[in-house]
Structure formats: structure tokens, C-alpha cells
Enzyme design. Structure first.
Site, mmCIF file in Angstrom:
data_model
loop_
_atom_site.group_PDB
_atom_site.id
_atom_site.type_symbol
_atom_site.label_atom_id
_atom_site.label_comp_id
_atom_site.label_asym_id
_atom_site.label_seq_id
_atom_site.Cartn_x
_atom_site.Cartn_y
_atom_site.Cartn_z
ATOM 1 N N GLY A 478 -5.224 10.124 31.775
ATOM 2 C CA GLY A 478 -4.435 10.675 30.687
ATOM 3 C C GLY A 478 -4.827 10.085 29.352
ATOM 4 N N GLY A 716 -5.626 0.769 24.525
ATOM 5 C CA GLY A 716 -4.645 1.227 25.515
ATOM 6 C C GLY A 716 -3.333 0.483 25.474
ATOM 7 C CD GLU A 717 -3.191 -2.914 28.963
ATOM 8 O OE1 GLU A 717 -2.468 -3.462 29.795
ATOM 9 O OE2 GLU A 717 -4.422 -3.050 28.943
#
Ligand code: MOS
Length: 753
Positions: A478, A716-717
Site C-alpha cells: 500500500g 514510512g514511519e
């Protein structure tokens, strides 16, 4: 292809110009039309349905399962219990490396956490299997569960996270605290949280002799393949895993879980294809979670507002039978400068499933506490929280003493603050109201996340017809890996994106490394980049060594690949197409492999992190205490951005997790049963559209020559790390109430009228 202007605009891009373009997702149409097939969408011929029965107690043993009743139900084919579970080649409780987690695979009658698998019912239909599982009516010998951070004796683990020291010290924190002009000593609590990807853990398993074919979501195909190979005693090449799309993972699909292995065991038992899909509530146990923490922060500062001491102690929980320890205090090593810093961890073992990596494990939990404490320290010094951070953020990594490979945090602070309008913020809390009379507060937090890179491999091919092929078993969960990595692939081969076939998502391809630690673009991307460079080098050798080529005599380094041609670097009128080079050489294609791995020399010289600054606005109903995040602005510097559209989505997603951490997510444990009371998406709150504020993510240009040749960090984080604290600090600024237990709830904000 506008090869001139775009290629020149980014001279550091070796081959081309796909990198940096805000392309839409290549799989977008498939996904919105339902054409993307997820694991559970597969229905091989003759497939049976398996339903897991899960323990309703958290500690004890199973004394009885009514297998007879279950098997008597029409459609039920078999019931798998410890009595008839097929043998395994390896003990599921063995652990030979830190990336191996102990699994519950019906090895005995013991129950060590709620929702542990205790049986699997296999039937012709999902309905029959579900009913069969209900008919098992398990009986237990239950013992009282050990629950919560105070359940028992704690210990200092040998390591936290994956191999980080549990205790780290710089200078003398106690002495520095004793003499500090300003001090805070505050304790913060974060709850257990569950990953809750939209797609549950699911598997369709088909045995063919000792060969195994499976559809299952994985953030690490090679690790999954290796784990299955070990458990079943077959060679990895015999196992073919397809995972073209994941419906989210958030860390929970990094290591293959017990229930997925149970699906494979069920297929072996009945000798037919089997599908097993977890129900939502069954994901609260055997597939990992974020452990709760209690974190004490003691901070000292001098009378000028300069930090003199940071002491960060984190207590967390793990399971009784395995080791994953949320490294919550580690974030205090890297962000703020202080002559004395100490970080430490302690752990209590409780009757829970083993915690796991989840959405910035350590950094998310640690930074909501650290950023709250920094805010409290700024308050104690009478300083604006931004001015305080500008005065105290670290120029070199404090504990290691290493310079950062690059650090654009100052620009993140400046541009984020400007965009948000931070300079209009009153210093004191409870000063702002909106037209409806709601209290308005502004808070901020600093974001940071390590720039990891792991080992990976890719294979690249240029064909006689001028097209390209790039293969690596990457993970499209995703986040857009299938698009961003294809962009790197096209540039690596000097081709248009449409000319390159990008094969990914299966275990027979070269290992693309784990899609975790926000490392996937760097890790898989560098392998792809290197594979492309190796192919171009071969083409170049063919051309420059052949006197019939216009490139004859140019060295390998004297050639540039672009638009399906090699150009002489010093004389662009001399060029030759890939097709012509291959044709003359009588080859149908050239292929090469490329690898990626972190560079040990760079790693030992530099501290590598992405950075950011997040500014949040909340509104609080003064009568009801209801909290709404209304506006969040983040500015992030994360090295080279491969695809700004996708990177922005990642950052916004992380910021939403931050809102979620501060205000929503909380797994509520029943202290008597050890079960999660809200094991569903109705009561385990995650933000829905109405909860998501106006969001802006600014991407700050950053050129980092040290992280890897492409300069990629991760996106991403990092978004969760500054945002959770920013929201919490905004709640204080709105209300004057400092809530130190997350998520912040209405009842924390009962205010005098
Ligand atoms: Mo992430 S928690 O590294 O999948």
C-alpha cells in the site's frame, strides 16, 4: 521523453529522469476496480476452508475439545488439534536468531495468551468450518493471568528492539540533575496497540508432494520462505509464495505468523488446498502488537534553557515465552544534545502474545514521551517550545558522537513553523478560542527515524527489442513500492518506465529484503539500481570494445545511458541504441544482478536519520472535554524523494497514526481474563475520515551522499514520531492540563467552569 531538461535538472541522477516524478500508483486502477487479488481472493480447485479456534483464557491449558461434535457437523472434514497435527521438522519454540519468533502451532495443550490458536476446523464451506469451531466448546484449566506493567518482577533485558543495548549512558545524569537550574520529572504511559491492517492475516496453501505453493501477505518473502522451510524440513526453493499486494502490514506481516503456518499444516493434514483467514478479533493475540510502556523522563536545564541532563527510563511488557522488547527510550540518544544522557529499559513478562515491530517500534512510543517532556522542560524554562528545541537539538549524535550523514532539521523547524503560523502562538496555555468558544491549542514535536538499509538483490535485463526487465521480490503493502521501485528500475536501465517490465511480489525472485524499518526503497532500490548499472556496464563493454561502434574507445565511465541508448559522455553526437549493440553482438539480451547492503565504513562514520518537525492544532470543547485535531503541518527531510506523491501519502499516513496514538488507539485489557475487551474495529479506535484533520506534509530537499548512492532515507514511519507528541502538546496548550497517559481522553480534561 523530455530527456534534456529533466535529466539536466538532476545531474546526480546517473541514468535518467523517472526518479523524482510524482507518478500515480501503477497498481491504482487495479486496486480501485477490485482487480488486485489479495491472498484470500484465491480459490484453487478443491479448496477447503479452515477456521481457527482460539483460546478464551490467557493462561492455563486446554482440557477438552469436543472434536466429535465438530466433526459431526455437515461439511466438516477434519479437526486439527495437538493430537493429530502433522509433525514439524523444527520445534516451533526454537529460536536461533533475533528475527525468529516462537510460534503457537498446536504443539501442546498449554495456553500462554488469549486468542492463542487451540485447534483448526477444516470444512467444505466457511460456514461449516465456523460452526464446527464453535462446536468445539473448549474446556480449560485456567490460571489467573498476569496482566499489565506491574504484573510481576521486572528484569533488564540483554537487548531491546533487534540487538540494541538496553542501557546506555553518557556523562553523569544524577549529578547533572542535582545541579540543574530547571528540572522536570514526569512519567508517561502508552497503551497496548494493535496493528490492525485492513487485510487480516490470510493464507491459501497448496501442497504438491513436498512442494508448497502459497498465497499470503508478507513484508519479507525471503524470511517467510526460510521460516517455512525450517519448520517443514524442505528446501526454500520448494516453497513458492505469492504476495503481490498486502492490505497493510504495519509490522505485523514482517515475520510469518503462527496462524499462517497453521493454514499450511491444515492443507497437509487433509491433502487438499486450504484457505485460512483470521477474523478481526483473532488478530488480537497471535500476530503481534505494540507493548504498553511506562516511561519516566527526567530532564535538567540550565538557567539559559540549555539541556544539561536527559534520563529516559522505559518499562514495557513482553510475553512469557519470547523476546521482543519495545526500545522506547532509544529515541533519547539521537535527538537532543546534552552532556549527560542515560537511557534504560526494564521488562515484565505477562500472559500476552509476543509484541512485535509496529509502526516505528520504539520511536513512536519513546518520542511521544520525550516530546511531551521536552515541552514540559520548555515550559519550566519559560521558553517557547520551538525556541527551546532550536537551542537544544543535537548537531552530532550525542551518544555515539558521530556526525549526522545529513541533517536538515533546522529547515524543517523553520519551514514547518512558517507554514503553520507558529509565531502567532501565545506562550501561555488556554489563551485561544475559536468562534464557537472551543479552546484552541498549538503544539509541536520533533520527528526522527533511523535511515536503515538491509541486504537485497535484484536482476536486470535489457532485451534485443530495447525493452527492459527488472526482478526483485519486493513488497507492495500500500506504500507504493511497486511504483517507486519501478521508477528506480527504469532510470537504472536508462529506459522509459513503460519500456520496463517490473516483476515483483513472489518468493522465486531475488530477495528484496524486508519491507520494514522504512528501509524498503533504499534497500530494494539500491539493489535495483546496482543491477541496472551492471547491465549498462555489460552493454558498454560490448560497444566500447567494438570498433564498429560509434562508442569505440570510450571507457565504461565515459558512457551515459539514457532513452535506450548509450551516449559518449564528452560527445553526445556519438551514441548507439541498446538494440543495435545487442544485434551486432548477436545477443538476444544481457542480464546482470545487483546487490545492496549498508556500507560499514559509512555506518561507522555517520549517524543516519531522517528528521522532521510537526505542528498541530487541536480544539477542545471546554464543557465536554471533547478533543479534535484540526490542523497538522509536518516538514520532513528524508533524503532523496523517489516519488513525491507517494512519499507525501506516506508522511500523511504517519501523521494520522500520530493523531491516532495521541487521541484514539488503546487496546483495553480485562485484568481478570487477560483478554482484550475491544478486539474489533468498532471499539478499538482508529481515525476515520471525520477524525483526520487538515494535513500538510512539506518535503525539505536533502542531499545525503552517505546513506547510499541514491541518497534515499525512508518516509514510512517518521510521520508518527513527531505528530503524536505535537498533538499531546497542543492539548496542553489548549487546556493547561498536561495529560501523561495516552490516549488522551475526555475524562482527562474535566475542567473547572
Ligand atoms: Mo515496520 S513496524 O518496520 O513494518
Amino acid at each position: 521523453m523530455p530527456e534534456s531538461t529533466l535529466a539536466q535538472a538532476a545531474l546526480h541522477v546517473r541514468h535518467g529522469s523517472n526518479i523524482g516524478q510524482p507518478l500515480t500508483r501503477r497498481d491504482g486502477v487495479l486496486k480501485v476496480t477490485g482487480g488486485a487479488r489479495y491472498a484470500a481472493d484465491h480459490h484453487p480447485a478443491g479448496m477447503l476452508h479452515a477456521v481457527m479456534a482460539a483460546s478464551s483464557i490467557a493462561r492455563g491449558r486446554v482440557t477438552f475439545l469436543d472434536v466429535t461434535a465438530a466433526k459431526a457437523h455437515p461439511g466438516v472434514v477434519e479437526v486439527m488439534t495437538p493430537a493429530n497435527r502433522p509433525p514439524l521438522a523444527e520445534d516451533p519454540d526454537a529460536k536461533t536468531n533475533p528475527f525468529m519468533f516462537r510460534l503457537d502451532l498446536l504443539q501442546n495443550d498449554q495456553v500462554r495468551y488469549a486468542n492463542q490458536p487451540i485447534a483448526v476446523v477444516i470444512a467444505e464451506t466457511l460456514e461449516a468450518a465456523t460452526e464446527g469451531a464453535a462446536l468445539l466448546s473448549p474446556q480449560y484449566e485456567a490460571r489467573s493471568p498476569r496482566v499489565g506493567l506491574d504484573a510481576g518482577e521486572s528484569f533488564v533485558p540483554a537487548a531491546v528492539g533487534v540487538g540494541n543495548p538496553a542501557t546506555v549512558q553518557l556523562g553523569d545524569v544524577e549529578a547533572a540533575l542535582a545541579t540543574a537550574a530547571r528540572r522536570i520529572d514526569a512519567t508517561y504511559e502508552t497503551p497496548a496497540q494493535y496493528h490492525n491492517p485492513m487485510e487480516p492475516h490470510a493464507i491459501v496453501a497448496v501442497w504438491d508432494g513436498d512442494g508448497l505453493s502459497i498465497d499470503t501477505p508478507s513484508q519479507s518473502l525471503a524470511l517467510a520462505q526460510g521460516r517455512i522451510a525450517g519448520l517443514f524440513g524442505i528446501s526454500p526453493e520448494k516453497i513458492h509464495i505469492r504476495s503481490p499486494f498486502l492490505g497493510g502490514g504495519f509490522g505485523s506481516k514482517g515475520m510469518i505468523s503462527g496462524p499462517q503456518i497453521l493454514g499450511i499444516l491444515a492443507a497437509r493434514l487433509v491433502g487438499k488446498p486450504v484457505k485460512l483467514v483470521l477474523r478481526r478479533e483473532q488478530m488480537y493475540g497471535p500476530v503481534g502488537h505494540r507493548a504498553p510502556t511506562r516511561q519516566r523522563l527526567r530532564i535538567g536545564a540550565d538557567s539559559d534553557g540549555k539541556l544539561t541532563a536527559i534520563d529516559h527510563h522505559a518499562k514495557t511488557t513482553s510475553s512469557t515465552f519470547d523476546d521482543f522488547f519495545e526500545p522506547a527510550a532509544d529515541v533519547s540518544h539521537t535527538l537532543y544534545a546534552s552532556p549527560a544522557i542515560a537511557t534504560s529499559h526494564e521488562v515484565v513478562r505477562i500472559d500476552t502474545g509476543t509484541p512485535m515491530f509496529m509502526r516505528a517500534p520504539g520511536e513512536a512510543t519513546g518520542s511521544i514521551a520525550l516530546e511531551s517532556a521536552i515541552d514540559e522542560a520548555a515550559q519550566a524554562c519559560g521558553m517557547d517550545p520551538l525556541a527551546f528545541r532550536l537551542k537544544n537539538y543535537a548537531e552530532v549524535e550525542p551518544i555515539s558522537g558521530k556526525p549526522f550523514s545529513s541533517k536538515a532539521l533546522r529547515y524543517c523547524y523553520a519551514q514547518g513553523a512558517e507554514r503553520f503560523g507558529w509565531s502567532r502562538r501565545p506562550l501561555a496555555p488556554r489563551q485561544m478560542r475559536d468562534e464557537a468558544g472551543f479552546l484552541v491549542g498549538w503544539g509541536m514535536g520533533t520527528a526522527t527515524f533511523p535511515a536503515y538499509m538491509f541486504q537485497a538483490e535484484a536482476r536486470a535485463v535489457v532485451r534485443r527489442d530495447g525493452s527492459g526487465l527488472v526482478e526483485t521480490g519486493a513488497h507492495e503493502m500500500g506504500q507504493g513500492a511497486g511504483t517507486a521501485l519501478a521508477q528506480i528500475a527504469a532510470d537504472g536501465l536508462g529506459l522509459e518506465l513503460e519500456q520496463v517490465e517490473f516483476r515483483t511480489g513472489t518468493s522465486d525472485l531475488p530477495d528484496a529484503g524486508i519491507a520494514g524499518g522504512s528501509s524498503h526503497t533504499a534497500t530494494a532500490g539500491m539493489a535495483i539500481h546496482n543491477a541496472g548499472a551492471a547491465v549498462i556496464a555489460k552493454l558498454s563493454d560490448l560497444a566500447t570494445g567494438d570498433e564498429r561502434s560509434p562508442l569505440f574507445g570510450a571507457s565504461n565511465a565515459g558512457v551515459v545511458a539514457r532513452g535506450g541508448r548509450l551516449f559518449h559522455r564528452d560527445d553526445e553526437s556519438r551514441s548507439e541504441s541498446y538494440a543495435a549493440i545487442l544485434g551486432r553482438a548477436g545477443l538476444t539480451e544481457v542480464a546482470a544482478r545487483g546487490q545492496s547492503a549498508a556500507d560499514p565504513a559509512a555506518q561507522s562514520t555517520y549517524a543516519m536519520h531522517a528528521h522532521g518537525a510537526v505542528f498541530a492544532e487541536v480544539k477542545v470543547d471546554p464543557d465536554l472535554g471533547q478533543i479534535r485535531a484540526t490542523r497538522v503541518v509536518g516538514a520532513f527531510a528524508a533524503g532523496r524523494v523517489i516519488n513525491p506523491r507517494l512519499a507525501r501519502s506516506q508522511l500523511l499516513g504517519g501523521m494520522i497514526w500520530g493523531v491516532s496514538f495521541a487521541l484514539h488507539e488503546h487496546a483495553v485489557m480485562d485484568r481478570r481474563s487477560g483478554r482484550t475487551l475491544n478486539a474489533n474495529l468498532a471499539e478499538y479506535h482508529v481515525p476515520v475520515n471525520a477524525d483526520v484533520p487538515s494535513l500538510e506534509a512539506l518535503m525539505i530537499d536533502e542531499h545525503d551522499p552517505h546513506v547510499n548512492a541514491l541518497g534515499i532515507k525512508g518516509v514510512g514511519e517518521i510521520g508518527i514520531t513527531g505528530s503524536a507528541g505535537a498533538v499531546a502538546n497542543a492539548v496542553w496548550h489548549a487546556t493547561g492540563i498536561r495529560v501523561r497517559r495516552f490516549p488522551i481522553r475526555i475524562d482527562d480534561l474535566l475542567m473547572p467552569a
